[in-house]
Design a protein around this motif. Structure first.
Motif, PDB file in Angstrom:
ATOM      1  N   UNK A   1     -68.610  70.762  47.614  1.00 14.22           N
ATOM      2  CA  UNK A   1     -67.387  70.537  46.859  1.00 14.22           C
ATOM      3  C   UNK A   1     -66.664  69.283  47.316  1.00 14.22           C
ATOM      4  N   UNK A   2     -66.654  69.013  48.596  1.00 17.48           N
ATOM      5  CA  UNK A   2     -65.929  67.838  49.104  1.00 17.48           C
ATOM      6  C   UNK A   2     -66.469  66.552  48.482  1.00 17.48           C
ATOM      7  N   UNK A   3     -67.782  66.433  48.447  1.00 16.47           N
ATOM      8  CA  UNK A   3     -68.382  65.228  47.854  1.00 16.47           C
ATOM      9  C   UNK A   3     -68.091  65.157  46.356  1.00 16.47           C
ATOM     10  N   UNK A   4     -68.205  66.286  45.666  1.00 13.62           N
ATOM     11  CA  UNK A   4     -67.940  66.309  44.228  1.00 13.62           C
ATOM     12  C   UNK A   4     -66.487  65.951  43.927  1.00 13.62           C
ATOM     13  N   UNK A   5     -65.557  66.423  44.745  1.00 11.83           N
ATOM     14  CA  UNK A   5     -64.145  66.100  44.538  1.00 11.83           C
ATOM     15  C   UNK A   5     -63.885  64.610  44.702  1.00 11.83           C
ATOM     16  N   UNK A   6     -64.498  64.004  45.694  1.00  9.74           N
ATOM     17  CA  UNK A   6     -64.316  62.554  45.885  1.00  9.74           C
ATOM     18  C   UNK A   6     -64.862  61.773  44.685  1.00  9.74           C
ATOM     19  N   UNK A   7     -65.998  62.203  44.157  1.00 10.72           N
ATOM     20  CA  UNK A   7     -66.566  61.513  42.997  1.00 10.72           C
ATOM     21  C   UNK A   7     -65.665  61.664  41.772  1.00 10.72           C
ATOM     22  N   UNK A   8     -65.112  62.855  41.574  1.00 10.61           N
ATOM     23  CA  UNK A   8     -64.197  63.071  40.449  1.00 10.61           C
ATOM     24  C   UNK A   8     -62.941  62.228  40.612  1.00 10.61           C
ATOM     25  N   UNK A   9     -62.419  62.153  41.822  1.00 12.18           N
ATOM     26  CA  UNK A   9     -61.218  61.353  42.066  1.00 12.18           C
ATOM     27  C   UNK A   9     -61.475  59.879  41.752  1.00 12.18           C
ATOM     28  N   UNK A  10     -62.614  59.368  42.169  1.00 10.31           N
ATOM     29  CA  UNK A  10     -62.945  57.971  41.887  1.00 10.31           C
ATOM     30  C   UNK A  10     -63.087  57.745  40.383  1.00 10.31           C
ATOM     31  N   UNK A  11     -63.696  58.704  39.694  1.00 11.34           N
ATOM     32  CA  UNK A  11     -63.853  58.585  38.244  1.00 11.34           C
ATOM     33  C   UNK A  11     -62.488  58.589  37.548  1.00 11.34           C
ATOM     34  N   UNK A  12     -61.592  59.449  38.009  1.00 13.28           N
ATOM     35  CA  UNK A  12     -60.270  59.532  37.388  1.00 13.28           C
ATOM     36  C   UNK A  12     -59.483  58.245  37.600  1.00 13.28           C
ATOM     37  N   UNK A  13     -59.589  57.656  38.787  1.00 16.31           N
ATOM     38  CA  UNK A  13     -58.902  56.382  39.041  1.00 16.31           C
ATOM     39  C   UNK A  13     -59.477  55.270  38.171  1.00 16.31           C
ATOM     40  N   UNK A  14     -60.774  55.326  37.896  1.00 17.44           N
ATOM     41  CA  UNK A  14     -61.378  54.330  37.010  1.00 17.44           C
ATOM     42  C   UNK A  14     -60.815  54.449  35.597  1.00 17.44           C
ATOM     43  N   UNK A  15     -60.666  55.675  35.106  1.00 18.12           N
ATOM     44  CA  UNK A  15     -60.085  55.863  33.774  1.00 18.12           C
ATOM     45  C   UNK A  15     -58.606  55.463  33.758  1.00 18.12           C
ATOM     46  N   UNK A  16     -57.903  55.692  34.847  1.00 25.01           N
ATOM     47  CA  UNK A  16     -56.509  55.256  34.905  1.00 25.01           C
ATOM     48  C   UNK A  16     -56.419  53.736  34.781  1.00 25.01           C
ATOM     49  N   UNK A  17     -57.332  53.058  35.437  1.00 28.54           N
ATOM     50  CA  UNK A  17     -57.349  51.592  35.343  1.00 28.54           C
ATOM     51  C   UNK A  17     -57.604  51.150  33.905  1.00 28.54           C
ATOM     52  N   UNK A  18     -58.521  51.829  33.223  1.00 26.63           N
ATOM     53  CA  UNK A  18     -58.797  51.481  31.833  1.00 26.63           C
ATOM     54  C   UNK A  18     -57.587  51.762  30.934  1.00 26.63           C
ATOM     55  N   UNK A  19     -56.883  52.857  31.180  1.00 28.26           N
ATOM     56  CA  UNK A  19     -55.703  53.164  30.373  1.00 28.26           C
ATOM     57  C   UNK A  19     -54.593  52.141  30.614  1.00 28.26           C
ATOM     58  N   UNK A  20     -54.428  51.688  31.842  1.00 30.54           N
ATOM     59  CA  UNK A  20     -53.426  50.645  32.122  1.00 30.54           C
ATOM     60  C   UNK A  20     -53.759  49.362  31.374  1.00 30.54           C
ATOM     61  N   UNK A  21     -55.034  49.004  31.364  1.00 31.55           N
ATOM     62  CA  UNK A  21     -55.454  47.805  30.642  1.00 31.55           C
ATOM     63  C   UNK A  21     -55.239  47.962  29.144  1.00 31.55           C
ATOM     64  N   UNK A  22     -55.548  49.159  28.625  1.00 30.76           N
ATOM     65  CA  UNK A  22     -55.335  49.413  27.201  1.00 30.76           C
ATOM     66  C   UNK A  22     -53.859  49.326  26.838  1.00 30.76           C
ATOM     67  N   UNK A  23     -53.010  49.893  27.671  1.00 27.35           N
ATOM     68  CA  UNK A  23     -51.571  49.850  27.402  1.00 27.35           C
ATOM     69  C   UNK A  23     -51.084  48.407  27.351  1.00 27.35           C
ATOM     70  N   UNK A  24     -51.600  47.570  28.245  1.00 25.26           N
ATOM     71  CA  UNK A  24     -51.230  46.152  28.240  1.00 25.26           C
ATOM     72  C   UNK A  24     -51.702  45.469  26.956  1.00 25.26           C
ATOM     73  N   UNK A  25     -52.945  45.754  26.526  1.00 22.16           N
ATOM     74  CA  UNK A  25     -53.475  45.132  25.313  1.00 22.16           C
ATOM     75  C   UNK A  25     -52.727  45.615  24.072  1.00 22.16           C
ATOM     76  N   UNK A  26     -52.337  46.871  24.064  1.00 18.26           N
ATOM     77  CA  UNK A  26     -51.564  47.389  22.923  1.00 18.26           C
ATOM     78  C   UNK A  26     -50.223  46.675  22.826  1.00 18.26           C
TER      79      UNK A  26
END
Length: 534
Positions: A449-474
């Motif tokens: 679980x510890x490894x899976x949680x770290x991978x999910x956290x990294x994935x979520x931060x990647x999507x947050x970065x994409x949403x920030x970029x989208x908000x700027x482009x909008x």
């Protein structure tokens, strides 16, 4: 030089004799010659510990028990006789599986594993437990029969039962795949069981990085069999991981072009083909393959999302939005899917619905904001329900989670057999079996679980970065439109027609599983023509 087996054994025996010290003669005995020595103490009454009993005088008669011992006729003490086993088998064939479990356990608990009927008792106990729905307990006893082989003639039947359970129920993979199949050798077995063993040995070799060994095992699996197709699927996935797209596509298509009947292999192959076609930018072909997947609707969350991306690149935004709204159904409530907010914002932005596009960004933060803050605060990730659910959705966690739920369910079922199994200890024994296995599975979950949680956290931060970029482009798009659009002409808006061959319904939040795949989302294009942007 050719050495016969007999001469080789004689030579080995000669070497063994050479390695042993020579026997002491009377002259060489340090206790009888060569000077004074202390006499050996007399052995205690009954002989030294580990020494043979003292010899009888020539005139002393042997007892009846000693005569039986010399003839090899002394048997181990039997606490429970074979008639108890016979009674258990009789109850099994009469369909009284609860009573059969009781009597068979009486025989097993009252005898040593070397007892004549012990292996048969374990096998019939396993069959009885399987019939009443205690799958894990049945697996434990089938494993004993196959591993210990006190009755080798039962090995094919035990393996056949394990193969059947593994195809239809969660099971202890460490016990069966690793401890039994991977680390054991088997003699002659019928062809279908050999396929089962060779496939799983090859699969574990691939997982451990022993590709050539895995290929050798897969070559031993029959072409056209269920496990033959699963072996081809593993090889195609390996090509896909190595980004050999053409070879992977060829492997998956070979599976689909065959006469295979198993739905799990077919649907996995279809989805893999569609993903490769999408990667090759063949979006229309990919969508057509996605549409052929007929898995249960509650298992198609990833299919809906991937179909929505194909429709996005085909610019069919109404169909893409319909698939995204299908993911709002209760069946997908716990599905970790931040990507749908990215796609939703992109569609709204491309159709110039800027305010709603910004709402999609806000919706992302509304749902995942707490989880993102937990990641930034570096507190225990498993305390956040969204992150924990997402980690448990990782493929390597899904099987362990399914097995854990099966154990919990079957442990609860044991209370229903308290009246029949309490007195002879079977209920206590099975409770202990399930308690220990649940603790083991929980430990495995914690480790992974510890490894899976770290991978999910990294994935979520990647999507947050994409949403920030989208908000700027909008925001930039809104500024460009306000600056370039003339004020003397209103936007053209599409109206829902009163009369049409299509029927339009206002969505009221109610989902029907048989309709999820057919959603179309009515959304108009509010963008100005290119000349109005200049």
């Amino acid at each position: 030089m050719i050495v016969s087996k007999t001469s080789f054994l004689l030579a080995a025996f000669g070497l063994l004799v050479w390695l042993l010290p020579p026997p002491c003669s009377a002259q060489d005995d340090p206790g009888t010659g060569g000077g004074e020595t202390e006499p050996k103490p007399a052995p205690p009454e009954g002989g030294e510990e580990g020494a043979p009993p003292p010899k009888k005088d020539a005139g002393e008669k042997l007892s009846e028990e000693e005569l039986k011992e010399l003839e090899g006729a002394v048997e181990e003490e039997v606490l429970v006789g074979p008639e108890v086993f016979d009674e258990g088998v009789k109850l099994y064939y009469e369909g009284n599986f609860v009573g059969a479990c009781k009597r068979l356990w009486d025989y097993i608990s009252g005898n040593q594993p070397g007892a004549d009927k012990y292996g048969y008792a374990e096998f019939f106990l396993a069959q009885s437990l399987e019939r009443i729905g205690l799958m894990h307990a049945a697996v434990e006893y089938y494993y004993n029969v196959a591993k210990n082989r006190t009755k080798p003639e039962l090995l094919p039947d035990a393996l056949s039962a394990l193969e059947r359970i593994s195809r239809h129920h969660p099971f202890d993979q460490n016990l069966i795949l690793h401890d039994l199949l991977y680390d054991s050798t088997f003699g002659y077995l019928r062809r279908d069981l050999r396929d089962f063993i060779e496939y799983n040995q090859g699969l574990l070799d691939y997982r451990n990085g022993f590709i050539r060994w895995g290929q050798k095992h897969f070559q031993s699996v029959r072409e056209g069999s269920y496990y033959g197709y699963k072996a081809k699927y593993v090889e195609a996935v390996y090509d896909l991981v190595k980004y050999n797209l053409d070879d992977a596509l060829k492997g998956f298509r070979a599976i689909l072009d065959s006469d295979i009947k198993q739905a799990d292999v077919i649907n996995n192959a279809r989805q893999s083909v569609a993903r490769i076609l999408f990667e090759q930018k063949k979006y229309k072909e990919a969508y057509e393959v996605y549409e052929t997947i007929d898995a249960p609707i509650e298992k198609q969350a990833s299919v809906f999302l991937e179909e929505a991306w194909t429709q996005y690149y085909l610019k069919d935004y109404q169909r893409a939005m319909g698939l995204l709204y299908a993911l709002e159904a209760p069946a997908y409530f716990r599905y970790f899917n931040p990507e749908k907010y990215v796609l939703k914002a992109l569609i709204y932005k491309n159709l110039c619905h800027y305010n709603v596009a910004k709402d999609a960004v806000s919706e992302f933060y509304q749902y995942y904001g707490d989880a993102i803050r937990v990641v930034y605060d570096r507190v225990d990730l498993d305390r956040n329900e969204i992150l924990l659910d997402a980690a448990l959705q990782e493929p390597r966690m899904v099987e362990i989670g399914r097995f854990q739920r099966l154990l919990d369910t079957e442990l609860g079922m044991l209370d229903g057999f308290a009246f029949s199994w309490s007195e002879n200890g079977l209920l206590e024994h099975l409770n202990r079996v399930y308690d220990l296995k649940i603790k083991e599975v929980n430990q495995q979950l914690r480790q992974k679980l510890d490894k899976a949680l770290r991978e999910v956290a990294e994935k979520l931060l990647l999507f947050e970065e994409q949403m920030n970029l989208l908000e700027y482009e909008i925001g930039l798009s809104i500024y460009r439109r306000i600056k370039g659009a003339p004020a003397d002409k209103e936007e053209e808006r599409d109206e829902i027609p009163y009369y049409s061959e299509n029927t339009f319904f206002e969505f009221d939040g109610e989902f029907w599983n048989d309709e999820l795949h057919d959603f179309r989302f009515y959304i108009e294009d509010r963008c100005f023509s290119e000349e109005r942007w200049e």
